[in-house]
Design a protein around this motif. Structure first.
Motif, mmCIF file in Angstrom:
data_model
loop_
_atom_site.group_PDB
_atom_site.id
_atom_site.type_symbol
_atom_site.label_atom_id
_atom_site.label_comp_id
_atom_site.label_asym_id
_atom_site.label_seq_id
_atom_site.Cartn_x
_atom_site.Cartn_y
_atom_site.Cartn_z
ATOM 1 N N VAL A 108 0.698 -1.141 0.046
ATOM 2 C CA VAL A 108 0.049 -0.074 -0.191
ATOM 3 C C VAL A 108 0.929 1.416 -0.095
ATOM 4 O O VAL A 108 0.487 2.251 -1.010
ATOM 5 C CB VAL A 108 -1.140 0.101 1.358
ATOM 6 C CG1 VAL A 108 -1.719 1.257 1.429
ATOM 7 C CG2 VAL A 108 -2.031 -0.989 1.060
ATOM 8 N N ARG A 164 -8.374 -6.226 0.761
ATOM 9 C CA ARG A 164 -7.303 -6.421 1.411
ATOM 10 C C ARG A 164 -7.461 -8.040 1.855
ATOM 11 O O ARG A 164 -6.691 -8.932 1.963
ATOM 12 C CB ARG A 164 -7.062 -5.790 2.753
ATOM 13 C CG ARG A 164 -5.820 -6.145 3.252
ATOM 14 C CD ARG A 164 -5.439 -5.454 4.680
ATOM 15 N NE ARG A 164 -6.260 -5.853 5.795
ATOM 16 C CZ ARG A 164 -6.084 -5.931 7.190
ATOM 17 N NH1 ARG A 164 -4.574 -5.665 7.373
ATOM 18 N NH2 ARG A 164 -6.629 -6.647 7.928
ATOM 19 N N ARG A 216 -5.947 13.985 -0.947
ATOM 20 C CA ARG A 216 -7.130 13.644 -1.068
ATOM 21 C C ARG A 216 -7.599 12.682 -2.069
ATOM 22 O O ARG A 216 -8.521 11.737 -1.774
ATOM 23 C CB ARG A 216 -8.134 14.973 -0.801
ATOM 24 C CG ARG A 216 -7.663 15.923 0.335
ATOM 25 C CD ARG A 216 -8.087 17.109 -0.117
ATOM 26 N NE ARG A 216 -9.510 17.548 -0.277
ATOM 27 C CZ ARG A 216 -10.133 18.698 -0.494
ATOM 28 N NH1 ARG A 216 -9.258 19.704 -0.801
ATOM 29 N NH2 ARG A 216 -11.414 18.917 -0.518
ATOM 30 N N ILE A 248 0.677 4.411 -2.622
ATOM 31 C CA ILE A 248 0.654 5.637 -2.461
ATOM 32 C C ILE A 248 1.711 6.358 -3.249
ATOM 33 O O ILE A 248 1.637 7.335 -3.868
ATOM 34 C CB ILE A 248 0.820 5.716 -0.519
ATOM 35 C CG1 ILE A 248 -0.469 5.129 -0.040
ATOM 36 C CG2 ILE A 248 0.602 7.242 -0.467
ATOM 37 C CD1 ILE A 248 -0.452 5.264 1.316
ATOM 38 N N ASN A 298 -6.486 9.422 -0.839
ATOM 39 C CA ASN A 298 -7.300 8.604 0.160
ATOM 40 C C ASN A 298 -8.551 8.011 -0.624
ATOM 41 O O ASN A 298 -9.117 7.196 -0.230
ATOM 42 C CB ASN A 298 -7.706 9.814 0.938
ATOM 43 C CG ASN A 298 -6.562 10.143 1.957
ATOM 44 O OD1 ASN A 298 -5.428 9.430 1.933
ATOM 45 N ND2 ASN A 298 -6.629 11.361 2.427
ATOM 46 N N ARG A 299 -9.011 8.840 -1.524
ATOM 47 C CA ARG A 299 -10.324 8.233 -2.209
ATOM 48 C C ARG A 299 -9.959 7.032 -2.834
ATOM 49 O O ARG A 299 -10.983 6.181 -2.929
ATOM 50 C CB ARG A 299 -10.901 9.322 -2.968
ATOM 51 C CG ARG A 299 -11.501 10.433 -2.245
ATOM 52 C CD ARG A 299 -12.336 11.491 -3.125
ATOM 53 N NE ARG A 299 -13.047 12.333 -2.264
ATOM 54 C CZ ARG A 299 -13.206 13.773 -2.398
ATOM 55 N NH1 ARG A 299 -12.065 14.463 -3.164
ATOM 56 N NH2 ARG A 299 -13.653 14.510 -1.821
ATOM 57 N N ALA A 329 -9.088 -0.745 -0.161
ATOM 58 C CA ALA A 329 -9.110 -1.265 1.000
ATOM 59 C C ALA A 329 -9.908 -2.482 1.141
ATOM 60 O O ALA A 329 -9.441 -3.486 1.704
ATOM 61 C CB ALA A 329 -9.260 -0.065 2.105
ATOM 62 N N LEU A 360 -7.730 4.868 -2.232
ATOM 63 C CA LEU A 360 -7.286 3.807 -1.296
ATOM 64 C C LEU A 360 -8.472 3.278 -0.689
ATOM 65 O O LEU A 360 -8.823 2.051 -0.376
ATOM 66 C CB LEU A 360 -6.241 4.400 -0.031
ATOM 67 C CG LEU A 360 -5.096 4.502 -0.336
ATOM 68 C CD1 LEU A 360 -4.264 5.382 0.694
ATOM 69 C CD2 LEU A 360 -4.075 3.330 -0.730
ATOM 70 N N ALA A 361 -9.676 4.176 -0.563
ATOM 71 C CA ALA A 361 -10.787 3.709 0.187
ATOM 72 C C ALA A 361 -11.339 2.717 -0.772
ATOM 73 O O ALA A 361 -12.307 1.805 -0.249
ATOM 74 C CB ALA A 361 -11.823 5.011 0.369
#
Lengths: 127, 290
Positions: free
Chosen positions: A93, A121, A108, A97, A111-112, A118, A114-115
């Protein structure tokens, strides 16, 4: 793999980060990051890098509202037998990133994305 | 490193341990540091020595250990309000992202009388479910804090039921929501604590009776980038003594430039403490991960 066009939506994450070009840039940088990581590269010893690169693009595109349909093996199948640990998953991860940052995504936007990543996983680690 | 810590802990040279630990941590070839979690997702160390924010325990454990790793953490905290100071040092170890053990020494100074109250806190916390970032539901942990009050005179004078020791039990739920607030990562925590500790235990345990009850504690934070978090804490207090005990509140900012160190500052509103009202002030805490 099936590609088809569809009308763009203003709140679409795929379009908001820059569409196909950006997703391809993320994939390029991600492959570089993996290639330069002495721990993560070992998971790819028997992998076809070109195939991974293409599958990654299609999968990422499909989970961020892009006009792609991922029809490869599900992620549980893809990672079966690799026994990816929780610590190494988090390391991957971190590489993703880095790749998103290199592709020009803001904090931001990262993050969106990654959401969306996630929830996969549990299909990737420990089997 | 963990073994080294425990040996030093037995010798009770906490401060030396921390200073040595911080020095040694600059030598990556010698030190093993767990790094199996995303930066800033461990929280910091709260006033009783367990992983959390400033005053509230979270479901997160103290270190960056993943399921294959062990980590050790040391911290130094100073809280200064109008009429009192609280200095805290402590160490903790976290095993396989499953169990955390902790030890903290608190030293509470009363400016007006120059009195000092010392308390030791031994803690254990176990992660029962989930991952603070990745699971659908919040990470859930249960913990115990055993508090040994070293100076009983003031607790006795204020009428505490027990002025020697007490034990808190708590259950914490913590969740990070990625990109949830305008694309920023957001965190919330709720803790239920079964306690009779007056002002953390520094003023003894219980009032005229044992007085155990469940109190609610909560935190909320926004991670403005990977390294910087802003948040608020709220901690309901038992209020067992005749001298009022108000709920605690703070606003905090926490900076974690890497996975070795984090610095937290907070603005405290602690209300009435031992009969003196309006106890506002500042809190600063340094956490080191090994």
């Amino acid at each position: 793999m099936l590609m088809f066009g569809c009308a763009s939506q203003p709140s679409n994450l795929y379009n908001s980060i820059g569409g196909k070009q950006t997703v391809e840039k993320i994939a390029d940088h991600f492959v570089d990051e993996i290639g330069n990581d002495k721990i993560i590269i070992t998971y790819f010893a028997k992998s076809n890098v070109d195939r991974f690169h293409q599958s990654f693009i299609t999968h990422l595109c499909s989970i961020i509202d892009g006009p792609c349909k991922y029809e490869g093996d599900n992620l549980r199948e893809v990672h079966r037998g690799m026994n990816i640990t929780e610590g190494d998953f988090n390391r991957i991860v971190d590489l993703l990133i880095n790749a998103m940052r290199a592709a020009g995504l803001t904090h931001r936007e990262r993050n969106r994305v990654l959401a969306r990543v996630a929830p996969f996983r549990k299909e990737i680690i420990y089997h | 490193m963990v073994k080294y810590f425990i040996i030093r802990l037995l010798n009770n040279n906490l401060l030396i341990t921390i200073i040595l630990g911080l020095t040694v941590s600059n030598l990556p070839s010698i030190v093993y540091a767990a790094d199996g979690k995303l930066i800033s997702t461990t929280g910091v160390i709260q006033v009783e020595g367990t992983g959390g924010s400033g005053i509230v325990p979270w479901a997160t454990l103290s270190g960056y250990d993943s399921r294959e790793q062990i980590s050790a953490t040391a911290f130094l905290t100073r809280a200064t309000v109008t009429d009192y100071e609280l200095d805290i040092v402590g160490v903790s170890a976290s095993f396989y992202d499953r169990v955390e053990v902790s030890f903290a020494q608190q030293k509470f100074n009363i400016d007006a009388t120059n009195d000092e109250i010392k308390q030791d806190i031994i803690g254990i916390k176990a992660r029962l479910y989930g991952d603070v970032v990745y699971s659908t539901w919040p990470q859930v942990s249960a913990g115990i804090q055993h508090k040994i009050l070293k100076d009983s005179a003031i607790a006795d004078a204020l009428g505490a039921n027990d002025s020697d020791n007490g034990t808190d039990f708590y259950l914490s739920l913590t969740k990070v929501h990625l990109g949830a607030v305008f694309g920023f990562n957001a965190l919330w925590n709720t803790t239920f604590r079964y306690t009779n500790a007056n002002q953390l235990g520094l003023l003894g345990f219980g009032g005229s009776d044992d007085d155990r009850e469940i109190v609610l504690e909560a935190s909320a934070a926004i991670l403005v980038n990977r390294y910087l978090a802003f948040g608020i804490d709220y901690r309901e207090k038992p209020n067992n003594l005749d001298t009022t005990e108000d709920d605690w509140k703070n606003l905090f900012v926490s900076y974690s430039p890497n996975k070795f160190v984090s610095l937290t500052a907070a603005w405290l509103r602690l209300g009435t403490i031992a009969g003196v009202d309006n106890q506002n002030g500042f809190y600063i805490s340094l956490t080191g991960h090994f």
